[in-house]
Design a protein around this motif. Structure first.
Motif, short mmCIF file in Angstrom:
data_model
loop_
_atom_site.label_atom_id
_atom_site.label_comp_id
_atom_site.label_asym_id
_atom_site.label_seq_id
_atom_site.Cartn_x
_atom_site.Cartn_y
_atom_site.Cartn_z
N SER A 86 135.18 22.80 -17.01
CA SER A 86 136.47 22.85 -17.71
C SER A 86 136.71 21.60 -18.55
CB SER A 86 137.62 23.11 -16.73
OG SER A 86 137.53 22.30 -15.61
N SER A 87 136.03 20.51 -18.24
CA SER A 87 136.21 19.33 -19.10
C SER A 87 135.17 19.27 -20.20
CB SER A 87 136.22 18.05 -18.26
OG SER A 87 135.00 17.88 -17.61
N GLY A 88 134.25 20.24 -20.23
CA GLY A 88 133.33 20.38 -21.34
C GLY A 88 132.07 19.54 -21.27
N ASN A 89 131.82 18.87 -20.16
CA ASN A 89 130.56 18.13 -20.08
C ASN A 89 129.61 18.71 -19.03
OD1 ASN A 89 132.11 17.24 -17.99
ND2 ASN A 89 132.12 15.09 -18.59
N TYR A 90 129.80 20.00 -18.76
CA TYR A 90 128.88 20.68 -17.85
C TYR A 90 127.50 20.74 -18.48
CZ TYR A 90 126.72 24.28 -15.03
OH TYR A 90 125.86 24.97 -14.23
N GLY A 91 126.47 20.56 -17.63
CA GLY A 91 125.11 20.64 -18.14
C GLY A 91 124.54 19.28 -18.51
N GLU A 92 125.42 18.26 -18.49
CA GLU A 92 124.93 16.91 -18.71
C GLU A 92 124.70 16.26 -17.36
OE1 GLU A 92 127.75 14.63 -20.89
OE2 GLU A 92 127.65 15.97 -22.62
N CYS A 93 123.63 15.51 -17.26
CA CYS A 93 123.37 14.75 -16.05
C CYS A 93 124.49 13.72 -15.87
CB CYS A 93 122.03 14.04 -16.19
SG CYS A 93 121.65 12.91 -14.86
N VAL A 94 125.08 13.68 -14.67
CA VAL A 94 126.20 12.75 -14.47
C VAL A 94 125.71 11.29 -14.45
CG1 VAL A 94 127.61 14.44 -13.22
CG2 VAL A 94 126.15 12.89 -11.93
N ARG A 95 124.41 11.12 -14.39
CA ARG A 95 123.88 9.77 -14.33
C ARG A 95 123.43 9.27 -15.71
NH1 ARG A 95 118.84 7.95 -11.51
NH2 ARG A 95 119.02 5.70 -11.38
N CYS A 96 122.54 10.03 -16.34
CA CYS A 96 121.99 9.54 -17.61
C CYS A 96 122.58 10.27 -18.82
CB CYS A 96 120.47 9.66 -17.60
SG CYS A 96 119.88 11.36 -17.68
N GLU A 97 123.40 11.30 -18.55
CA GLU A 97 124.12 12.04 -19.59
C GLU A 97 123.23 12.87 -20.51
OE1 GLU A 97 126.86 9.42 -21.50
OE2 GLU A 97 128.03 9.13 -19.67
N LEU A 98 121.95 13.00 -20.18
CA LEU A 98 121.09 13.90 -20.95
C LEU A 98 121.25 15.32 -20.42
CD1 LEU A 98 117.81 11.78 -21.21
CD2 LEU A 98 119.50 12.21 -22.99
N PRO A 99 120.94 16.32 -21.25
CA PRO A 99 121.06 17.70 -20.77
C PRO A 99 120.17 17.96 -19.56
CG PRO A 99 120.80 17.65 -23.16
CD PRO A 99 120.55 16.26 -22.67
N ILE A 100 120.72 18.68 -18.60
CA ILE A 100 119.97 18.98 -17.38
C ILE A 100 118.95 20.08 -17.65
CG2 ILE A 100 120.18 19.91 -15.03
CD1 ILE A 100 122.92 18.54 -14.86
N GLY A 101 119.30 20.99 -18.53
CA GLY A 101 118.37 22.07 -18.89
C GLY A 101 118.74 23.38 -18.22
N PHE A 102 118.64 24.45 -19.00
CA PHE A 102 119.11 25.75 -18.53
C PHE A 102 118.32 26.25 -17.32
CE2 PHE A 102 119.28 30.49 -19.14
CZ PHE A 102 120.59 30.63 -18.72
N PRO A 112 124.06 18.19 -10.25
CA PRO A 112 124.72 17.14 -11.02
C PRO A 112 123.75 16.27 -11.82
CG PRO A 112 124.63 16.52 -8.69
CD PRO A 112 123.92 17.83 -8.82
N PHE A 113 122.47 16.30 -11.43
CA PHE A 113 121.50 15.40 -12.05
C PHE A 113 120.40 16.17 -12.77
CE2 PHE A 113 122.73 13.04 -8.10
CZ PHE A 113 123.53 12.11 -8.74
N CYS A 114 119.81 15.57 -13.77
CA CYS A 114 118.62 16.11 -14.37
C CYS A 114 117.44 15.87 -13.41
CB CYS A 114 118.35 15.44 -15.72
SG CYS A 114 117.87 13.72 -15.61
N ALA A 115 116.32 16.54 -13.70
CA ALA A 115 115.18 16.46 -12.79
C ALA A 115 114.72 15.01 -12.59
CB ALA A 115 114.03 17.32 -13.31
N ARG A 116 114.74 14.23 -13.67
CA ARG A 116 114.24 12.86 -13.55
C ARG A 116 115.14 12.01 -12.64
NH1 ARG A 116 113.93 10.80 -19.22
NH2 ARG A 116 115.62 12.30 -19.30
N CYS A 117 116.46 12.16 -12.82
CA CYS A 117 117.37 11.37 -11.99
C CYS A 117 117.33 11.83 -10.54
CB CYS A 117 118.79 11.46 -12.52
SG CYS A 117 118.98 10.60 -14.09
N GLN A 118 117.19 13.16 -10.35
CA GLN A 118 117.10 13.69 -9.00
C GLN A 118 115.86 13.14 -8.30
OE1 GLN A 118 119.43 16.30 -7.77
NE2 GLN A 118 118.65 15.33 -5.94
N ASP A 119 114.75 13.08 -9.05
CA ASP A 119 113.49 12.61 -8.47
C ASP A 119 113.54 11.14 -8.09
OD1 ASP A 119 112.44 15.08 -8.62
OD2 ASP A 119 111.24 14.72 -10.41
N SER A 120 114.39 10.39 -8.76
CA SER A 120 114.43 8.96 -8.43
C SER A 120 115.22 8.70 -7.16
CB SER A 120 114.96 8.15 -9.61
OG SER A 120 116.19 8.67 -10.04
N GLY A 121 115.61 9.77 -6.48
CA GLY A 121 116.13 9.65 -5.12
C GLY A 121 117.63 9.53 -5.06
#
Ligand SMILES: [Zn+2]
Length: 130
Positions: A86-102, A112-121
């Motif tokens: 609802s705030s319009g930033n869905y799909g962005e990684c909450v950490r690095c702000e890059l698109p998470i990917g469909f 909440p995280f893209c694959a790279r941020c998720q992998d960093s633990g």
């Protein structure tokens, strides 16, 4: 326009699909939350049950409580994802702000995280030491 995003931003059609996913997921989670709450209720350790049964009951209650916590944190993630929708930033990684990917969001629309941020633990979110 050149950007080196690894993933594309979501189209409005994709957001529509994921919104539905999230809604269904929230309903499912709320159902299992209700069931888990029931199971995690304090057991009645009345005199009518034997010692072994009592140990079993306590163990089961602890497992149910752990499951309840997992379900609650997943629900919190779903709610947070809906808030991002609802705030319009869905799909962005909450950490690095890059698109998470469909593709990733289809598998886990509350991610909440893209694959790279998720992998960093999980501890990496707070880590500003490096
Ligand atoms: Zn990221």
């Amino acid at each position: 326009m050149s950007d080196d995003h690894l993933e594309d931003d979501l189209t409005s059609e994709q957001i529509g699909v994921l919104t539905e996913h999230l809604e269904k997921l929230r309903e499912e989670i709320q159902d299992s939350l209700a069931a888990a709450r029931e199971e995690a209720k304090p057991v009645d350790l009345g005199l009518s049950i034997g010692r072994i049964t009592r140990v079993d009951a306590l163990q089961q209650q602890q497992m149910a409580a752990a499951r309840l916590r997992r379900i609650e944190s997943r629900l919190a993630q779903v709610r947070a994802a809906e808030a991002r929708l609802s705030s319009g930033n869905y799909g962005e990684c909450v950490r690095c702000e890059l698109p998470i990917g469909f593709a990733r969001l289809q598998a886990r629309p509350e991610a909440p995280f893209c694959a790279r941020c998720q992998d960093s633990g999980p501890g990496a979110t707070a880590g500003s030491r490096r």
